[in-house]
Structure formats: structure tokens, C-alpha cells
Motif scaffolding. Structure first.
Motif, PDB file in Angstrom:
ATOM      1  N   LEU A   1      33.190  48.381  25.247  1.00 57.63           N
ATOM      2  CA  LEU A   1      34.233  49.323  25.456  1.00 57.63           C
ATOM      3  C   LEU A   1      35.139  49.202  26.492  1.00 57.63           C
ATOM      4  O   LEU A   1      36.492  49.161  26.464  1.00 57.63           O
ATOM      5  CB  LEU A   1      33.741  50.755  25.625  1.00 57.63           C
ATOM      6  N   ILE A   2      34.431  48.661  27.718  1.00 57.03           N
ATOM      7  CA  ILE A   2      35.363  48.182  28.716  1.00 57.03           C
ATOM      8  C   ILE A   2      36.113  47.028  28.514  1.00 57.03           C
ATOM      9  O   ILE A   2      37.315  46.921  28.937  1.00 57.03           O
ATOM     10  CB  ILE A   2      34.540  48.200  30.332  1.00 57.03           C
ATOM     11  N   ILE A   3      35.549  46.056  28.135  1.00 56.75           N
ATOM     12  CA  ILE A   3      36.021  44.694  27.843  1.00 56.75           C
ATOM     13  C   ILE A   3      37.012  44.774  26.783  1.00 56.75           C
ATOM     14  O   ILE A   3      38.091  44.212  27.239  1.00 56.75           O
ATOM     15  CB  ILE A   3      34.987  43.704  27.241  1.00 56.75           C
ATOM     16  N   ASN A   4      37.084  45.595  25.921  1.00 59.22           N
ATOM     17  CA  ASN A   4      38.346  45.658  25.162  1.00 59.22           C
ATOM     18  C   ASN A   4      39.120  46.832  25.272  1.00 59.22           C
ATOM     19  O   ASN A   4      40.063  47.275  24.735  1.00 59.22           O
ATOM     20  CB  ASN A   4      37.667  45.934  23.609  1.00 59.22           C
ATOM     21  N   SER A   5      39.090  47.664  26.459  1.00 54.38           N
ATOM     22  CA  SER A   5      40.116  48.764  26.814  1.00 54.38           C
ATOM     23  C   SER A   5      41.155  48.211  27.456  1.00 54.38           C
ATOM     24  O   SER A   5      41.245  47.545  28.263  1.00 54.38           O
ATOM     25  CB  SER A   5      39.024  49.683  27.874  1.00 54.38           C
TER      26      SER A   5
ATOM     27  N   LEU B   1      36.321  54.298  35.195  1.00 60.82           N
ATOM     28  CA  LEU B   1      35.156  54.871  36.179  1.00 60.82           C
ATOM     29  C   LEU B   1      34.318  55.507  35.259  1.00 60.82           C
ATOM     30  O   LEU B   1      33.097  55.451  35.425  1.00 60.82           O
ATOM     31  CB  LEU B   1      35.749  55.869  37.477  1.00 60.82           C
ATOM     32  N   LYS B   2      34.729  56.244  34.496  1.00 66.49           N
ATOM     33  CA  LYS B   2      33.820  57.126  33.598  1.00 66.49           C
ATOM     34  C   LYS B   2      32.943  56.013  32.710  1.00 66.49           C
ATOM     35  O   LYS B   2      31.563  56.339  32.647  1.00 66.49           O
ATOM     36  CB  LYS B   2      34.688  58.152  32.610  1.00 66.49           C
ATOM     37  N   LEU B   3      33.664  54.886  32.234  1.00 71.46           N
ATOM     38  CA  LEU B   3      32.902  54.216  31.402  1.00 71.46           C
ATOM     39  C   LEU B   3      31.805  53.314  32.289  1.00 71.46           C
ATOM     40  O   LEU B   3      30.593  53.158  31.842  1.00 71.46           O
ATOM     41  CB  LEU B   3      33.776  53.039  30.784  1.00 71.46           C
ATOM     42  N   GLN B   4      32.006  53.124  33.554  1.00 70.01           N
ATOM     43  CA  GLN B   4      31.253  52.441  34.392  1.00 70.01           C
ATOM     44  C   GLN B   4      29.886  53.220  34.646  1.00 70.01           C
ATOM     45  O   GLN B   4      28.822  52.634  34.782  1.00 70.01           O
ATOM     46  CB  GLN B   4      31.928  51.867  35.503  1.00 70.01           C
ATOM     47  N   ARG B   5      30.089  54.334  34.892  1.00 69.96           N
ATOM     48  CA  ARG B   5      28.969  55.528  35.171  1.00 69.96           C
ATOM     49  C   ARG B   5      28.169  55.705  33.840  1.00 69.96           C
ATOM     50  O   ARG B   5      26.838  55.689  34.258  1.00 69.96           O
ATOM     51  CB  ARG B   5      29.606  56.842  35.677  1.00 69.96           C
ATOM     52  N   ARG B   6      28.840  55.617  32.817  1.00 68.66           N
ATOM     53  CA  ARG B   6      28.069  55.549  31.691  1.00 68.66           C
ATOM     54  C   ARG B   6      27.187  54.257  31.587  1.00 68.66           C
ATOM     55  O   ARG B   6      26.149  54.270  30.914  1.00 68.66           O
ATOM     56  CB  ARG B   6      28.853  55.973  30.388  1.00 68.66           C
TER      57      ARG B   6
ATOM     58  N   LYS C   1      22.829  50.241  23.216  1.00 70.28           N
ATOM     59  CA  LYS C   1      24.035  51.100  23.753  1.00 70.28           C
ATOM     60  C   LYS C   1      24.568  50.769  24.704  1.00 70.28           C
ATOM     61  O   LYS C   1      25.901  50.818  25.267  1.00 70.28           O
ATOM     62  CB  LYS C   1      23.241  52.586  24.150  1.00 70.28           C
ATOM     63  N   VAL C   2      23.964  50.023  25.964  1.00 68.03           N
ATOM     64  CA  VAL C   2      24.467  49.421  27.073  1.00 68.03           C
ATOM     65  C   VAL C   2      25.617  48.346  26.605  1.00 68.03           C
ATOM     66  O   VAL C   2      26.583  48.371  27.348  1.00 68.03           O
ATOM     67  CB  VAL C   2      23.327  48.756  27.883  1.00 68.03           C
ATOM     68  N   LYS C   3      25.101  47.473  25.541  1.00 66.71           N
ATOM     69  CA  LYS C   3      25.965  46.292  25.548  1.00 66.71           C
ATOM     70  C   LYS C   3      27.257  46.891  24.571  1.00 66.71           C
ATOM     71  O   LYS C   3      28.288  46.380  24.846  1.00 66.71           O
ATOM     72  CB  LYS C   3      25.415  45.608  24.295  1.00 66.71           C
TER      73      LYS C   3
ATOM     74  N   GLN D   1      38.286  37.767  34.429  1.00 64.39           N
ATOM     75  CA  GLN D   1      37.149  37.806  35.462  1.00 64.39           C
ATOM     76  C   GLN D   1      36.983  39.055  35.923  1.00 64.39           C
ATOM     77  O   GLN D   1      35.852  39.826  35.990  1.00 64.39           O
ATOM     78  CB  GLN D   1      37.069  36.865  36.546  1.00 64.39           C
ATOM     79  N   ALA D   2      38.078  39.907  36.307  1.00 64.79           N
ATOM     80  CA  ALA D   2      38.198  41.212  36.803  1.00 64.79           C
ATOM     81  C   ALA D   2      37.623  42.064  35.672  1.00 64.79           C
ATOM     82  O   ALA D   2      37.063  43.027  36.130  1.00 64.79           O
ATOM     83  CB  ALA D   2      39.306  41.555  37.051  1.00 64.79           C
ATOM     84  N   ILE D   3      37.935  42.108  34.496  1.00 62.76           N
ATOM     85  CA  ILE D   3      37.504  42.917  33.359  1.00 62.76           C
ATOM     86  C   ILE D   3      36.003  42.586  33.126  1.00 62.76           C
ATOM     87  O   ILE D   3      35.134  43.767  33.144  1.00 62.76           O
ATOM     88  CB  ILE D   3      38.242  42.581  32.024  1.00 62.76           C
ATOM     89  N   ILE D   4      35.701  41.434  33.139  1.00 65.82           N
ATOM     90  CA  ILE D   4      34.197  41.235  33.065  1.00 65.82           C
ATOM     91  C   ILE D   4      33.153  41.810  34.195  1.00 65.82           C
ATOM     92  O   ILE D   4      32.268  42.218  34.190  1.00 65.82           O
ATOM     93  CB  ILE D   4      33.938  39.691  32.969  1.00 65.82           C
ATOM     94  N   LYS D   5      33.871  41.702  35.742  1.00 67.35           N
ATOM     95  CA  LYS D   5      33.163  42.403  36.563  1.00 67.35           C
ATOM     96  C   LYS D   5      33.019  43.784  36.602  1.00 67.35           C
ATOM     97  O   LYS D   5      32.048  44.406  36.661  1.00 67.35           O
ATOM     98  CB  LYS D   5      34.015  41.911  37.830  1.00 67.35           C
ATOM     99  N   MET D   6      34.100  44.315  35.975  1.00 70.22           N
ATOM    100  CA  MET D   6      33.957  45.775  35.616  1.00 70.22           C
ATOM    101  C   MET D   6      32.745  46.249  34.550  1.00 70.22           C
ATOM    102  O   MET D   6      32.051  47.232  34.794  1.00 70.22           O
ATOM    103  CB  MET D   6      35.136  46.397  35.070  1.00 70.22           C
ATOM    104  N   ALA D   7      32.545  45.458  33.573  1.00 70.24           N
ATOM    105  CA  ALA D   7      31.527  45.634  32.636  1.00 70.24           C
ATOM    106  C   ALA D   7      30.160  45.217  33.104  1.00 70.24           C
ATOM    107  O   ALA D   7      29.248  45.895  33.051  1.00 70.24           O
ATOM    108  CB  ALA D   7      31.847  44.821  31.446  1.00 70.24           C
ATOM    109  N   TYR D   8      30.212  43.982  33.909  1.00 71.59           N
ATOM    110  CA  TYR D   8      28.770  43.481  34.271  1.00 71.59           C
ATOM    111  C   TYR D   8      28.179  44.310  35.380  1.00 71.59           C
ATOM    112  O   TYR D   8      26.921  44.444  35.779  1.00 71.59           O
ATOM    113  CB  TYR D   8      28.883  42.108  34.580  1.00 71.59           C
ATOM    114  N   GLU D   9      29.065  44.768  36.450  1.00 70.73           N
ATOM    115  CA  GLU D   9      28.604  45.246  37.889  1.00 70.73           C
ATOM    116  C   GLU D   9      27.602  46.239  37.530  1.00 70.73           C
ATOM    117  O   GLU D   9      26.543  46.382  38.412  1.00 70.73           O
ATOM    118  CB  GLU D   9      29.864  45.501  38.600  1.00 70.73           C
ATOM    119  N   PRO D  10      27.910  47.598  36.868  1.00 71.56           N
ATOM    120  CA  PRO D  10      26.817  48.481  36.845  1.00 71.56           C
ATOM    121  C   PRO D  10      25.637  48.102  36.169  1.00 71.56           C
ATOM    122  O   PRO D  10      24.691  48.776  36.425  1.00 71.56           O
ATOM    123  CB  PRO D  10      27.665  49.412  35.690  1.00 71.56           C
ATOM    124  N   VAL D  11      25.711  46.937  35.414  1.00 74.56           N
ATOM    125  CA  VAL D  11      24.276  46.778  34.727  1.00 74.56           C
ATOM    126  C   VAL D  11      23.208  46.185  35.877  1.00 74.56           C
ATOM    127  O   VAL D  11      22.368  46.566  35.835  1.00 74.56           O
ATOM    128  CB  VAL D  11      24.618  45.593  33.597  1.00 74.56           C
TER     129      VAL D  11
END
Length: 260
Positions: A56-60, A27-32, A49-51, A135-145
Motif C-alpha cells: 500500500l505504501i509502495i504504490n501510494s 504515518l498511519k500506514l507505517q504504524r499499521r 497482512k504485513v506485505k 529508495q525513499a519509498i522503499i525505506k518508508m515501507a521497510y523501516e517499520p518492519v
């Protein structure tokens, strides 16, 4: 007592994961990511910075655990396998997924059909468990963008928004004294079945794992044991594809959700 969870590379025991810690970290990473994207759009710079935050999420390890939980525990289709026939219901299978996870495997989806209210059938594409996790991981990273760029009065398939929010928007727009007098009800025939892959890839220019998303788009599907290529469209039925969702604010800042 559950052991402390971190984002290191050590082998985890599924039964020892502290899900409160896991959710908090992701959650913290997505908000960042959301804040960094908003700032980059305003300044016209700062996309590196965004990338980096997306990576970080993708490799978390935390995102991986949360993705596996989403796919094998929370998702209604957790008992429905893809073309490999594999599901991960038991704890030992979830541990195996955590230990052996990699981004190298992309498989065609399995075509299934569900009945529609008009008597016709809607085709769904069911990815394998491993593709669903990715796909679930990518969604976590892409959705906030992409959430930063969406119109404030759009509600479909977005986090923190529901049908009730859309109804309230219509009610507010058409109430007595409003200058609005018309409602347009329209539908784009076969929108998700025919959307251009080139259009999607252009929107993802420069973002992490873009090539993987292209593989998902081009991986094809298997219907009655016959392989079919996919040159356009995106299959409905996957984690990253359009689908109905329950109301869940998750990472979305409160200021970004229109109050009813």
C-alpha cells in the motif's frame, strides 16, 4: 486554499498538495505495518497482512509525493545530481516526476569523495534522483518492519533515536552502583563497503520489491567516467543507505522509544 489530497492516480499539482494530509496518511500506514509485524512475530503468522500493507505504501501517491519532497526539498544533496546530471529544483520538474514516475529505471551511482577527520577520504555513491525517490519509498515501507526486531539499546541510523539517547544509555549503564565497569570502543573496518549482498537478500526474503533492492546493490558505480561493478557492499550516500539523520520520531510508537 489547498485542494484535498488523496492517494488516487489523478495528476497532482505540486503547489496544491496538502502536506499535513500526506504525512498523516503515510504515518498511519507505517504504524499499521509496525503493529502488524509485531503481531506476526508473536503469533508466527500474519505476514501476508504485513506485505499487503507494505505494498500500500509502495504504490501510494502520498508516499511518492513525500519521497519527492524528501529528495528534492529537504535533502542536503538535492542539488547534487547522479550520473544523469539531473536535479529537480523547479516546481514543474517535481510535477513531471509525479506524473511520469515508474519503478523500471535503475542506474549506477556516481562516486564522489569527501574528506575524513583522519585525512583520508570517504567514498560516497550518489544515486540518480529517480533512484533516490524509489529508495525513499522503499525505506518508508521497510523501516517499520525491521524496527520491530532491533535491539532496544541500539541507536545508529534509527528513527526516533539520537546520539543523545545513546549517551544517556551509557551514562545510565555506568553510573554509581552499576555492575558495568567497562566500555568497549570498536569499529568494523569497511563494514558497509564489504557487507555480503547474499546476507542482505536473505533478510529480505519474501518482501515486496526485493528484486529492485538487488538491482540497487548490483548496479555498480561510475568513477571518473569508468564503470565499476559492485559484488559486495552498499554505497553510503543514498536515501536507503546508512547516513546521519536528525532526530525525528515520525511513525515510531512512543512506547518504542526509550525515555531519557
Amino acid at each position: 486554499m489547498k485542494s484535498r489530497t488523496n492517494t488516487g492516480t489523478g495528476v497532482w499539482d505540486w503547489t496544491e498538495i496538502d502536506w499535513k494530509v500526506i504525512n498523516k496518511q503515510v504515518l498511519k500506514l507505517q504504524r499499521r505495518i509496525f503493529r502488524a509485524t509485531k503481531e506476526a512475530q508473536l503469533k508466527g503468522s500474519g505476514w501476508d497482512k504485513v506485505k499487503n500493507l507494505m505494498k500500500l505504501i509502495i504504490n501510494s501517491k502520498s508516499a511518492l509525493a513525500l519521497a519527492i519532497q524528501t529528495v528534492t526539498v529537504k535533502n542536503k544533496g538535492r542539488n547534487t545530481p547522479g550520473i544523469d546530471g539531473y536535479v529537480a529544483i523547479k516546481t514543474k520538474e517535481k510535477n513531471r516526476l509525479m506524473k511520469n514516475w515508474n519503478w523500471n529505471e535503475v542506474s549506477p551511482t556516481k562516486r564522489v569523495y569527501i574528506p575524513k577527520s583522519n585525512g583520508k577520504k570517504r567514498p560516497l555513491g550518489i544515486p540518480t534522483i529517480k533512484d533516490r525517490i524509489g529508495q525513499a519509498i522503499i525505506k518508508m515501507a521497510y523501516e517499520p518492519v525491521f524496527e520491530v526486531s532491533f535491539e532496544p539499546n541500539s541507536y545508529g541510523f534509527r528513527p526516533g533515536r539520537s546520539c543523545h539517547d545513546a549517551i544517556q544509555e551509557v551514562f545510565t549503564g555506568l553510573k554509581k552502583g552499576s555492575s558495568h565497569h567497562w566500555v568497549l570502543d570498536a569499529d568494523i573496518k569497511g563494514a558497509f563497503d564489504n557487507i555480503s549482498h547474499g546476507f542482505i537478500m536473505d533478510k529480505l526474503e519474501g518482501l515486496p520489491k526485493r528484486s529492485l533492492i538487488k538491482k540497487w546493490l548490483k548496479c555498480g558505480y561510475v568513477d571518473n567516467r569508468i564503470f565499476h561493478p559492485t559484488n559486495s557492499g552498499t554505497p553510503q550516500g543514498g536515501i536507503i543507505s546508512p547516513q546521519k539523520r536528525k532526530y525525528s520520531p515520525r511513525w515510531t510508537p512512543r512506547s518504542h522509544i526509550r525515555k531519557m
